[in-house]
Design an enzyme around this catalytic site. Structure first.
Site, PDB file in Angstrom:
ATOM      1  N   ASP A 246       0.878  -1.174   0.000  1.00  0.00           N
ATOM      2  CA  ASP A 246       0.000   0.000   0.000  1.00  0.00           C
ATOM      3  C   ASP A 246       0.916   1.224   0.000  1.00  0.00           C
ATOM      4  O   ASP A 246       2.068   1.098  -0.405  1.00  0.00           O
ATOM      5  CB  ASP A 246      -0.962  -0.043   1.208  1.00  0.00           C
ATOM      6  CG  ASP A 246      -2.245   0.734   0.940  1.00  0.00           C
ATOM      7  OD1 ASP A 246      -2.149   1.872   0.438  1.00  0.00           O
ATOM      8  OD2 ASP A 246      -3.337   0.224   1.226  1.00  0.00           O
ATOM      9  N   HIS A 269       1.696   1.776  -3.278  1.00  0.00           N
ATOM     10  CA  HIS A 269       0.774   2.699  -3.924  1.00  0.00           C
ATOM     11  C   HIS A 269       1.401   4.091  -4.022  1.00  0.00           C
ATOM     12  O   HIS A 269       0.689   5.082  -4.160  1.00  0.00           O
ATOM     13  CB  HIS A 269      -0.548   2.775  -3.161  1.00  0.00           C
ATOM     14  CG  HIS A 269      -1.355   1.512  -3.208  1.00  0.00           C
ATOM     15  ND1 HIS A 269      -2.536   1.353  -2.541  1.00  0.00           N
ATOM     16  CD2 HIS A 269      -1.136   0.344  -3.868  1.00  0.00           C
ATOM     17  CE1 HIS A 269      -3.019   0.131  -2.772  1.00  0.00           C
ATOM     18  NE2 HIS A 269      -2.186  -0.494  -3.567  1.00  0.00           N
TER      19      HIS A 269
END
Ligand SMILES: *[C@@H]1O[C@H](CO)[C@@H](O)[C@H](O)[C@H]1NC(C)=O
Ligand SMILES: *[C@@H]1O[C@H](CO)[C@@H](O)[C@H](O)[C@H]1NC(C)=O
Ligand SMILES: *[C@@H]1O[C@H](CO)[C@@H](O)[C@H](O)[C@H]1NC(C)=O
Ligand SMILES: *[C@@H]1O[C@H](CO)[C@@H](O)[C@H](O)[C@H]1NC(C)=O
Ligand SMILES: *[C@@H]1O[C@H](CO)[C@@H](O)[C@H](O)[C@H]1NC(C)=O
Ligand SMILES: *[C@@H]1O[C@H](CO)[C@@H](O)[C@H](O)[C@H]1NC(C)=O
Ligand SMILES: *[C@@H]1O[C@H](CO)[C@@H](O)[C@H](O)[C@H]1NC(C)=O
Ligand SMILES: *[C@@H]1O[C@H](CO)[C@@H](O)[C@H](O)[C@H]1NC(C)=O
Ligand SMILES: *[C@@H]1O[C@H](CO)[C@@H](O)[C@H](O)[C@H]1NC(C)=O
Ligand SMILES: *[C@@H]1O[C@H](CO)[C@@H](O)[C@H](O)[C@H]1NC(C)=O
Length: 434
Positions: A246, A269
């Protein structure tokens, strides 16, 4: 590594549990000396001499070592160094906000138990995004180093999360209410959720953190952000390797004067501002952020700014909100290389919502201004085909002074198209298409 304190042994007392022996640090290391190549927005508080040492004994059989740990930390608080050189099990939520002028020298391994029922009921609650933490570590002038390992035993959580989308999985490192600190080198493994939350803190540098932890089952380790800063000022994150799934680093509400540099991020991310504006009635501020010299591999994004729309919406059970207000101001992304990254740059004010028409109807209440993306290079993934960047504001009134320059990024087939909506194209050295 860089925290090579020179220690002069004056007297060794006994080796009994938590009995302090006396050592003197002959050279005080300034936190400001380890920051580079860019300088922090403000100087960091100095650390002071440590003059006693405590060893933490482990039961060695997987039994909870919390009492031994608390004992040693209390004994060596106010001027000591606590040595963790064995394998420890932690089965209790520890409130470590009393720490003051203390070093945690971790060369061993600390592992949290897999007792999910205990942690669900006892981990520390952080109202923001329904998060919890295994421990909360705060106070004043705390250094943690040694290169040892902190292991969140995450597999049981990765598996359980597939059955319960609102499961509160503890954050591995709860740095909450810390004024002045240096953290690293350390290895962090298998966090059930984010690796760090840095909340209510200031003057803390993270240097030499090695993050990794993949699921060994088919259930992916989700929401394993490297760092999330929240209600914190003057934080530095540098010289670290992050293998996660993430955000590599995320600046959550009220993150100010944050420097991030020399990171190798893989599988993430990206480095994200936000998400912001999730809570109606709240004001979220992110101001003065410099992100410098980042290598970004196998990620959804390189540089990312994500803001919720001006209305409450729900995309899925674990992702709901919107309608909050605030501002993002003076954020600089300088020197980033991307490798197999979907978007080199992504700016959205429609986060947590797939209906762009709804976002256009209810523009974000959060303004975005004075943003620079510069000196990007590399190749994106094939996911967005010929496009390398997307900058979509929900209204021209809420975005201003957004610049892009020296963006030398191409798609695998050699294109460099960008989506630019409600932003001033003349400030963007991008191949904007509508
Ligand atoms: C939890 O840990 C214990 C001891 O460390 C082990 O025996 C048990 O199998 C683990 N349970 C799960 C669900 O992984
Ligand atoms: C937090 O959890 C509560 C109860 O599960 C839920 O109603 C709420 O929507 C959650 N909030 C967020 C932002 O996830
Ligand atoms: C999901 O986990 C949360 C705590 O993390 C708990 O309160 C809730 O009851 C669980 N839901 C189910 C269906 O087990
Ligand atoms: C931070 O400080 C505020 C105000 O003292 C407090 O309400 C909050 O619980 C603290 N912790 C976090 C994680 O924000
Ligand atoms: C963030 O800062 C703003 C402006 O000072 C304040 O109104 C807001 O309550 C703060 N939010 C949090 C979560 O502390
Ligand atoms: C940029 O970061 C990398 C590590 O990711 C490091 O090896 C390199 O020296 C850094 N460059 C500068 C100018 O500091
Ligand atoms: C990224 O992580 C994958 C494992 O998911 C690994 O195979 C690969 O070598 C890593 N690449 C880099 C550049 O760190
Ligand atoms: C990550 O990126 C590196 C370099 O681009 C590549 O060699 C590797 O195969 C990628 N790993 C995954 C899991 O995509
Ligand atoms: C731009 O980035 C490259 C690495 O991709 C670096 O070598 C160079 O020094 C950077 N240029 C400037 C002006 O910062
Ligand atoms: C949010 O924006 C809407 C317009 O989209 C406006 O009506 C509302 O007053 C704003 N709310 C706040 C708190 O700024």
């Amino acid at each position: 590594m860089k925290f090579n304190f020179s220690l002069k042994l004056l007297l060794v007392a006994s080796t009994a549990l938590a009995a302090p022996s006396i050592e003197e640090r002959t050279t005080a290391v300034s936190r400001n000396d380890i920051i580079g190549p860019k300088n922090s927005f403000k100087p960091l508080p100095e650390t002071c001499k440590r003059h006693k040492v405590c060893h933490v004994r482990s039961h060695g059989d997987g039994k909870d070592d919390s009492d031994n740990i608390l004992d040693a930390l209390r004994t060596c608080n106010n001027g000591g160094r606590v040595i963790f050189d064995q394998e420890y099990t932690i089965g209790r939520a520890l409130d470590l906000q009393f720490l003051k002028h203390i070093d945690l020298d971790i060369t061993g391994t600390m592992k949290f138990t897999n007792d999910t029922n205990y942690w669900i009921n006892n981990a520390f609650q952080i109202t923001f995004q329904n998060s919890t933490t295994f421990f909360k570590l705060g106070g004043q002038d705390v250094n943690i180093y040694g290169g040892g390992t902190i292991d969140g035993n995450g597999q049981v959580w990765y598996d359980l999360f597939t059955q319960n989308a609102t499961l509160q999985r503890p954050i591995l490192m709860g740095i909450i209410g810390l004024e002045g600190g240096s953290i690293g080198p350390l290895k962090l493994r298998y966090s059930p959720s984010w690796y760090h939350i840095v909340a209510n803190s200031s003057g803390v540098v993270f240097d030499g953190i090695d993050i990794s932890g993949y699921s060994s089952s088919g259930n992916v380790a989700k929401n394993t952000d490297g760092w999330d800063t929240y209600r914190s000022d003057n934080i530095v994150i540098q010289n670290s390797v992050i293998n996660n799934g993430d955000d590599c680093v995320a600046f959550k509400p009220n993150s100010t004067n944050i420097l991030v540099q020399n990171l190798h991020c893989n599988g993430s991310h990206g480095i994200s501002v936000g998400s912001l504006g999730q809570y109606a009635g709240e004001t979220d501020i992110v101001e003065n952020v410099l992100v410098y010299n980042i290598s970004m591999f196998n990620a959804s994004d390189g540089a990312r700014i994500k803001v919720w729309p001006g209305i409450v919406s729900e995309l899925e059970a674990s992702l709901q909100g919107g309608g909050g207000s605030g501002s993002v101001k003076n954020v600089v992304y300088d020197t980033m290389s991307v490798h197999n990254v979907d978007w080199a740059i992504e700016l959205t004010q429609c986060y947590g919502q797939s209906n762009q028409a709804l976002c256009d109807e209810y523009p974000s209440n959060l303004t975005i201004s004075d943003i620079w993306f510069k000196n990007f290079s590399g190749v994106t993934s094939t996911k967005e085909k010929n496009k390398i960047a997307t900058l979509v504001c929900s209204s021209p009134n809420v975005c201003s002074n957004i610049f892009a320059e020296d963006i030398n990024v191409v798609s695998p087939s050699g294109y460099n198209q960008a989506v630019c909506t409600n932003v001033d194209d003349s400030l963007l050295q991008l191949n904007c298409t509508k």
